[in-house]
Design a protein around this motif. Structure first.
Motif, PDB file in Angstrom:
ATOM      1  N   SER A  81       0.809  -1.221   0.000  1.00  0.00           N
ATOM      2  CA  SER A  81       0.000   0.000   0.000  1.00  0.00           C
ATOM      3  C   SER A  81       0.841   1.270   0.000  1.00  0.00           C
ATOM      4  CB  SER A  81      -0.905   0.012   1.234  1.00  0.00           C
ATOM      5  OG  SER A  81      -0.113   0.143   2.416  1.00  0.00           O
ATOM      6  N   GLY A  82       2.143   1.132   0.287  1.00  0.00           N
ATOM      7  CA  GLY A  82       3.004   2.301   0.412  1.00  0.00           C
ATOM      8  C   GLY A  82       3.132   2.797   1.833  1.00  0.00           C
ATOM      9  N   VAL A 107       3.567  -1.569  11.066  1.00  0.00           N
ATOM     10  CA  VAL A 107       4.641  -2.568  10.942  1.00  0.00           C
ATOM     11  C   VAL A 107       4.507  -3.393   9.655  1.00  0.00           C
ATOM     12  CG1 VAL A 107       5.761  -4.563  12.012  1.00  0.00           C
ATOM     13  CG2 VAL A 107       4.859  -2.708  13.439  1.00  0.00           C
ATOM     14  N   SER A 108       3.411  -4.129   9.529  1.00  0.00           N
ATOM     15  CA  SER A 108       3.306  -5.062   8.406  1.00  0.00           C
ATOM     16  C   SER A 108       1.865  -5.479   8.178  1.00  0.00           C
ATOM     17  CB  SER A 108       4.161  -6.308   8.669  1.00  0.00           C
ATOM     18  OG  SER A 108       3.642  -7.030   9.779  1.00  0.00           O
ATOM     19  N   VAL A 109       1.654  -6.133   7.040  1.00  0.00           N
ATOM     20  CA  VAL A 109       0.396  -6.817   6.723  1.00  0.00           C
ATOM     21  C   VAL A 109       0.762  -8.223   6.281  1.00  0.00           C
ATOM     22  CG1 VAL A 109      -1.708  -6.836   5.336  1.00  0.00           C
ATOM     23  CG2 VAL A 109      -0.657  -4.652   5.966  1.00  0.00           C
ATOM     24  N   GLU A 110       0.115  -9.221   6.883  1.00  0.00           N
ATOM     25  CA  GLU A 110       0.418 -10.608   6.550  1.00  0.00           C
ATOM     26  C   GLU A 110      -0.813 -11.303   5.961  1.00  0.00           C
ATOM     27  OE1 GLU A 110       3.883 -11.809   9.825  1.00  0.00           O
ATOM     28  OE2 GLU A 110       1.939 -12.842   9.819  1.00  0.00           O
ATOM     29  N   TYR A 111      -0.546 -12.168   4.981  1.00  0.00           N
ATOM     30  CA  TYR A 111      -1.583 -13.004   4.384  1.00  0.00           C
ATOM     31  C   TYR A 111      -1.154 -14.459   4.508  1.00  0.00           C
ATOM     32  CZ  TYR A 111      -3.387  -8.685   2.388  1.00  0.00           C
ATOM     33  OH  TYR A 111      -3.903  -7.420   2.236  1.00  0.00           O
ATOM     34  N   GLY A 267       6.968  -0.088   2.738  1.00  0.00           N
ATOM     35  CA  GLY A 267       5.532  -0.048   2.494  1.00  0.00           C
ATOM     36  C   GLY A 267       5.118  -0.753   1.229  1.00  0.00           C
ATOM     37  N   ASP A 268       6.069  -0.948   0.312  1.00  0.00           N
ATOM     38  CA  ASP A 268       5.792  -1.620  -0.961  1.00  0.00           C
ATOM     39  C   ASP A 268       6.376  -3.024  -1.018  1.00  0.00           C
ATOM     40  OD1 ASP A 268       4.571   0.693  -1.770  1.00  0.00           O
ATOM     41  OD2 ASP A 268       6.113   1.288  -3.200  1.00  0.00           O
ATOM     42  N   ARG A 269       7.243  -3.376  -0.086  1.00  0.00           N
ATOM     43  CA  ARG A 269       7.986  -4.631  -0.169  1.00  0.00           C
ATOM     44  C   ARG A 269       7.081  -5.846   0.051  1.00  0.00           C
ATOM     45  NH1 ARG A 269      12.190  -1.516   3.116  1.00  0.00           N
ATOM     46  NH2 ARG A 269      10.887  -2.178   4.870  1.00  0.00           N
ATOM     47  N   LEU A 313       3.852  -8.006   3.789  1.00  0.00           N
ATOM     48  CA  LEU A 313       4.097  -6.702   3.183  1.00  0.00           C
ATOM     49  C   LEU A 313       4.717  -5.783   4.223  1.00  0.00           C
ATOM     50  CD1 LEU A 313       0.644  -6.226   1.369  1.00  0.00           C
ATOM     51  CD2 LEU A 313       2.673  -7.437   0.552  1.00  0.00           C
ATOM     52  N   THR A 314       5.873  -5.209   3.895  1.00  0.00           N
ATOM     53  CA  THR A 314       6.556  -4.303   4.827  1.00  0.00           C
ATOM     54  C   THR A 314       7.046  -3.053   4.119  1.00  0.00           C
ATOM     55  OG1 THR A 314       8.670  -5.432   4.467  1.00  0.00           O
ATOM     56  CG2 THR A 314       7.324  -6.192   6.307  1.00  0.00           C
TER      57      THR A 314
END
Length: 314
Positions: A81-82, A107-111, A267-269, A313-314
């Motif tokens: 998301s940036g 921090v992060s988003v995990e799936y 944010g894009d990684r 996502l980090t």
């Protein structure tokens, strides 16, 4: 005066998670628009039942459409998301694949996959003034990352049939979708199998969800009945003292940790991990530009359940 033709490029796709299965949550162009490529929509999948009437003359028989459902396919660019800890706009597409979204603010988003409590989504598909509504949607997906290409995730969604109608086209906001980075040495710094770094040509993670339309008297729904993930890649061959794909296939334990990291902007990684992947039979090397390359196939296996892969996502 002749009507203006409907432009093929006029497609608008809105996707929103459902609160109650099969009930339209009314997605909006401001909050739920999807930026996709290679979009396909089949509005009337199903079967045809012939009346098979006995008549004293020859001629065509009437077919009745039954078990109707619709499918929506499209690819989104795999980029965050940036903003650290903020879910991307494409999140609902992946969540419809029996996938949990876990957000850690800042921090992060995990799936990661889930077997119970799987979400469903509604999709509104506009082309010109015509609107198709897909309800109770569940999906499968395939993530692809090719050298010098844009990483993408192609989702194929199956949903309940509804009759299309003419509606006012919404104004869409696609600003939440970030510009991706192509896969390259600079932008994709990590690709390892069992701790060994490889030069990689392509990578694919197929979620392989078995999505079934169950059309019964009293209840119609779309169900993910099983999953059979598959991970494939093509890498430059190395000495078998470094990595031996034949012995790995013969002796599948210990399992292989596969790790791919793409993106250089916070944010894009995107990081893709398969913690316990079993290698399939080695098919032998291939030649590309005079160099031997190995096509490798793995089954990402669950260890404690619903942990066969993870995207961070980090």
């Amino acid at each position: 005066m002749a009507l203006e033709p409907i432009k093929w490029r006029s497609k608008i796709i809105l996707v929103k998670p459902e609160t109650t299965y099969g009930v339209d949550p009314t997605p909006t162009g401001a909050a739920n628009a999807m930026l996709l490529t290679d979009v396909q929509f089949q509005p009337m999948e199903g079967q045809d039942v012939s009346r098979n009437l006995e008549r004293p003359y020859q001629g065509a028989q009437e077919d009745l459409p039954v078990g109707l459902y619709c499918t929506l396919s499209g690819s989104f660019e795999l980029v965050g998301s940036g903003t650290l800890g903020e879910a991307p706009a494409w999140g609902p597409m992946l969540r419809s694949c029996g996938v949990a979204e876990v957000v850690e603010a800042g921090v992060s988003v995990e799936y990661s996959p889930i077997s119970e409590g799987q979400e469903s989504v509604a999709a509104h598909f506009y082309i010109g003034p015509n609107r198709y509504v897909l309800l109770g949607g569940r999906s499968t997906a395939q993530i692809t990352l090719n050298a010098l290409g844009i990483p993408v995730c192609r989702v194929t969604m199956t949903g309940l049939f509804t009759v299309p109608s003419v509606q006012t086209r919404p104004t869409v906001d696609l600003s939440a979708f970030r510009e991706p980075q192509v896969a390259s040495k600079a932008n994709t710094p990590v690709f390892t199998i069992g701790g060994t770094s490889f030069v990689m040509r392509n990578f694919s993670l197929d979620l392989a969800c078995d999505v079934q339309a169950r059309m019964l008297v009293g209840l119609e729904r779309i169900v993910i009945v099983d999953k059979n993930e598959r991970l494939t890649c093509q890498v430059e061959a190395v000495p078998m003292t470094t990595y031996n794909p034949v012995s790995k296939a013969l002796t599948p334990k210990p399992r292989q940790l596969i790790n791919l990291e793409h993106g250089t902007v916070a944010g894009d990684r995107v990081k893709i991990e398969a913690g316990a992947a079993a290698q399939a039979r080695f098919a032998g090397g291939t030649e590309n530009q005079g160099v031997e390359e190995w096509p490798l196939t793995f089954s990402p296996l669950p260890t404690d359940g619903d942990d066969q892969w993870k995207i961070t996502l980090t």
